[in-house]
Design an enzyme around this catalytic site. Structure first.
Site, mmCIF file in Angstrom:
data_model
loop_
_atom_site.group_PDB
_atom_site.id
_atom_site.type_symbol
_atom_site.label_atom_id
_atom_site.label_comp_id
_atom_site.label_asym_id
_atom_site.label_seq_id
_atom_site.Cartn_x
_atom_site.Cartn_y
_atom_site.Cartn_z
ATOM 1 N N ASP A 236 0.790 -1.224 0.000
ATOM 2 C CA ASP A 236 0.000 0.000 0.000
ATOM 3 C C ASP A 236 0.826 1.280 0.000
ATOM 4 O OD1 ASP A 236 -2.417 -1.262 -0.200
ATOM 5 O OD2 ASP A 236 -2.841 -1.251 1.946
ATOM 6 N N GLY B 184 3.995 1.801 -1.170
ATOM 7 C CA GLY B 184 4.700 1.984 -2.428
ATOM 8 C C GLY B 184 3.808 2.031 -3.643
ATOM 9 N N GLY C 121 0.709 8.560 2.638
ATOM 10 C CA GLY C 121 0.556 9.977 2.929
ATOM 11 C C GLY C 121 -0.456 10.651 2.022
ATOM 12 N N ASN D 43 -10.879 -0.172 0.670
ATOM 13 C CA ASN D 43 -11.882 -0.548 1.665
ATOM 14 C C ASN D 43 -11.392 -0.428 3.100
ATOM 15 O OD1 ASN D 43 -10.226 -2.774 0.631
ATOM 16 N ND2 ASN D 43 -11.287 -4.061 2.107
ATOM 17 N N TYR D 44 -10.088 -0.284 3.311
ATOM 18 C CA TYR D 44 -9.542 -0.274 4.672
ATOM 19 C C TYR D 44 -9.157 1.122 5.133
ATOM 20 C CZ TYR D 44 -9.246 -5.060 6.397
ATOM 21 O OH TYR D 44 -9.556 -6.291 6.906
ATOM 22 N N ASP D 45 -9.452 1.401 6.422
ATOM 23 C CA ASP D 45 -9.021 2.620 7.093
ATOM 24 C C ASP D 45 -7.944 2.249 8.108
ATOM 25 O OD1 ASP D 45 -11.724 2.926 6.048
ATOM 26 O OD2 ASP D 45 -11.787 4.865 7.050
ATOM 27 N N HIS E 192 -6.894 -12.806 4.726
ATOM 28 C CA HIS E 192 -5.806 -11.949 4.263
ATOM 29 C C HIS E 192 -4.917 -11.570 5.435
ATOM 30 C CE1 HIS E 192 -9.104 -9.292 5.484
ATOM 31 N NE2 HIS E 192 -8.178 -8.395 5.785
ATOM 32 N N ASP F 261 19.295 6.638 17.495
ATOM 33 C CA ASP F 261 20.627 7.103 17.880
ATOM 34 C C ASP F 261 20.609 7.255 19.396
ATOM 35 O OD1 ASP F 261 21.411 7.149 15.273
ATOM 36 O OD2 ASP F 261 21.642 9.316 15.109
ATOM 37 N N HIS G 216 -5.839 -12.169 9.281
ATOM 38 C CA HIS G 216 -7.242 -11.781 9.425
ATOM 39 C C HIS G 216 -8.148 -12.824 8.776
ATOM 40 C CE1 HIS G 216 -10.472 -8.386 9.066
ATOM 41 N NE2 HIS G 216 -10.871 -9.418 9.783
#
Length: 653
Positions: free
Chosen positions: A315, A317, A322, A402-404, A458, A469, A617
């Site tokens: 998702d 790539g 964003g 479909n996914y949040d 899935h 660091d 899932h």
């Protein structure tokens, strides 16, 4: 209340900013960069922009600048991925005095393609919906074409037998009559393939006519609900009468004992950089995290049939975590005391795109306890000391189809950084003639969740990039293996456990799967507490099921980031992507599994921790027609970093 908090924040908390090396590109800078490329590039076909972001400066230079932030700002550069003439092109563009200059440009000739843009997905869907054969197929099914919607599906990579040179996607179809829950009403059997470079339909299939699940009971909008309703509770309001405790200067955040830089990237969303914590005993700020973000999200569906086998998504790539962020709704997506921030990214045409309320920041207190003790062992005295646990949360929500995905960073005064991943939205349904489980005789690759609807099995695997660091750049990775021992028989006890320290010298030594009890540490071997312990942070891992696909299965080769839950690599600013830079139709030749086979030295080096968490899932009826939130996460926790409890001196309320 929300408006007053926003007003207070704008006028009292956003102070004049200075240019931090990790500041995201401003709308003006995006425009300068893309205009520079357009004006210096001879085109015989359209030019599309797929990534426009800050080109990370050299780490040594950043650290020198941080030591004296009033020194001249570091040079600004942008990294750009564009597509033209069926080629993927990479540009470095410097930005100075309101002008852009192309520093370098090259044609990428490896496997895979760049992130899909929102605009080309929309164009591909519109093209497919108007395709005469699609219209005819819908009409033959008695469907109103105006109620048919489409969605773009990437198709993965499945070896040389498939054409790798074309940048193509599938467009599949769903029906929205009487419900907005289109994902559980697929029009199966009809599909198109669209070439995104030429923007033409290259393939069409109408292979079968399947039952269309009913719409009744699938709508999730409040306006569609009828009594009886689920049990209600009385309102809970979070009020901070004096406003938030954090201060924002440009993109730099100060809260309690934490300071860090906060930015937003069109591929991964929230990016936290240069995080340090103030040590009240040493009376100085100490380094913890140079940079951290989500790196990739791998979602392979487990139906190997012709219509489903390719649904193995990367998702970040392929679609951009964003750029797919949605506008957060005050009081619902974030509490009433939250402050909201906009973000910008480059659109397909090179113009800046504004994401309103892309992320929020708020202080969280829900009755949690930072530390407490009741002492009753002292005769005649009852001692009770309790301190509240208030933390700072940065949240964004990304919707991929479909996914949040609700993604939180949480900073705690005790020095911990917690990461929360919450999944909700709608399961992707597959149609079936079956209305009851007693009718099922064949493998259905999931569960019957409603009449005529199968929820397909899935996975979700999320890999985070964490350049820790700890008190400096030279760090090491240590496994503390919890091992059982027999006693010597001097007491009635027969056994005990202890920690056996295992130092990872090379990349392959550091790979980890949660098959045995082990504690995982990033330590600074050059720094010790006053009593001799190496300072460090402990990774408290998140949920990580064992991947179940065969190692040589094509999706697993692309998604090899989930082969282990922990990877350690030496810092290299070009290595940011757990699945590789170009994952759409990529072969998996730049995954963590590949790059760590170099087996580089990692002891007492500048190292990066990559942590993968995941969920198998297997759907259930309780998740239909919309899924209650499922959450997981992990924590980075100080371990011998401080001389004692760093919040011991927290004032009592």
């Amino acid at each position: 209340m929300a408006l007053s908090i926003l007003f207070l924040f704008l006028f009292n908390f956003i102070l004049p900013s200075f240019s931090h090396p990790f500041d995201p590109l401003s709308p003006l800078e995006i425009q300068i960069v893309t205009s520079t490329i357009k004006s210096n590039f001879n085109l015989t076909s359209r030019l599309t922009f797929h990534y426009v972001g800050i080109n990370e400066p050299n780490k040594h230079d950043v650290l020198l600048w941080l030591a004296n932030p009033r020194s001249p700002p570091l040079p600004r550069e942008a990294f750009v991925v564009a597509r033209a003439n069926k080629q993927t092109r990479e540009f470095l563009v410097s930005i100075a005095d309101g002008r852009g200059t192309i520093v370098s440009q090259s044609v990428y000739r490896g496997s895979g393609f760049p992130t899909l843009t929102f605009e080309e997905q929309t164009e591909a869907i519109d093209l497919a919906l108007k395709y005469p054969s699609v219209v005819s197929s819908m009409e033959k099914r008695g469907l109103n074409v105006s109620n048919v919607v489409g969605s773009v599906f990437t198709i993965g990579w499945f070896g040389q037998a498939h054409n790798e040179t074309q940048r193509v996607v599938k467009v599949l179809f769903f029906y929205k009559e009487s419900t907005v829950n289109v994902w559980v009403r697929p029009v199966e059997g009809v599909e198109t393939v669209v070439d995104l470079d030429q923007m033409v339909v290259t393939e069409f299939q109408d292979v079968q006519r399947c039952v269309l699940p009913k719409s009744e009971g699938t709508d999730y909008r409040a306006s569609s609900m009828q009594p009886p309703f689920a049990a209600e509770t009385k309102p809970i309001n979070v009020v901070q009468p004096l406003g938030p405790s954090f201060v924002v200067k440009g993109h730099t955040v100060s809260w309690a004992n934490w300071d860090f830089h906060l930015s937003f990237d069109m591929r991964v969303g929230i990016v936290i950089s240069t995080a340090s914590i103030y040590d009240v005993d040493q009376r100085k700020k100490r380094q913890v995290l140079y940079q951290g973000s989500l790196s990739e999200l791998f979602v392979p569906y487990q139906d190997p049939t012709e219509e489903w086998y390719y649904r193995t998504f990367m998702d970040a790539g392929e679609f951009g975590m964003g750029s797919a962020a949605v506008e957060l709704e005050p009081h619902h997506d974030c509490p009433s005391n939250a402050v909201f921030f906009d973000a910008f990214h480059g659109g397909q045409d090179g113009n800046p795109v504004k994401l309103t309320n892309a992320y929020c920041m708020f202080e969280k207190y829900a009755g949690n306890i930072a530390w407490r003790h009741t002492e009753s062992a002292i005769p005649g005295e009852l001692i009770r000391e309790v301190r509240p646990d208030v933390s700072l949360v940065i949240r964004t929500i990304t919707v991929i189809g479909n996914y949040d995905y609700i993604l939180d960073w949480e900073f705690k005064k005790c020095g911990s950084i917690k990461f929360a991943v919450s999944l909700t939205g709608i399961m992707e349904g597959k149609t079936t003639p079956h209305k009851h489980t007693s009718e099922i005789k064949e493998e259905i690759y999931g569960l019957l969740v409603a009449q005529n609807t199968i929820g397909i099995n899935h996975d979700h695997f999320l890999t985070y990039y964490l350049d820790l660091d700890i008190d400096g750049q030279e760090n090491s990775f240590v496994k503390g293996k919890l091992t059982s021992f027999k006693t010597d028989g001097s007491t009635p006890r027969k056994s005990y456990w202890s920690v056996v320290r295992e130092e990872a010298k090379k990349e392959l030594d550091a790979r980890n799967l949660p098959t045995e009890p082990v504690e995982l540490y990033i330590v600074n071997p050059n720094k010790e507490t006053t009593i001799g312990n190496q300072v460090g942070y402990r990774l408290i891992p998140g949920p990580m099921p064992r991947p179940l696909l065969l190692e040589d299965d094509y999706p697993q080769r692309r998604g090899a980031l989930c082969d282990h839950n922990v990877w350690i690599t030496p810092y290299n600013r070009s290595e940011k992507w757990a699945g590789g830079m170009y994952v759409d139709r990529g072969r998996g030749d730049e995954t963590l599994n590949i790059i760590t086979q170099r087996n580089r030295d990692i002891w007492n080096k500048d190292i990066v921790l990559w942590h993968t968490i995941g969920f198998h899932h297997h759907p259930s009826q309780d998740e239909f027609p919309i899924m209650p939130t499922l959450s997981g996460g992990f924590e980075l926790r100080p371990t011998n970093f401080f001389e004692r409890n760093p919040i011991l001196k927290m004032k009592a309320p």
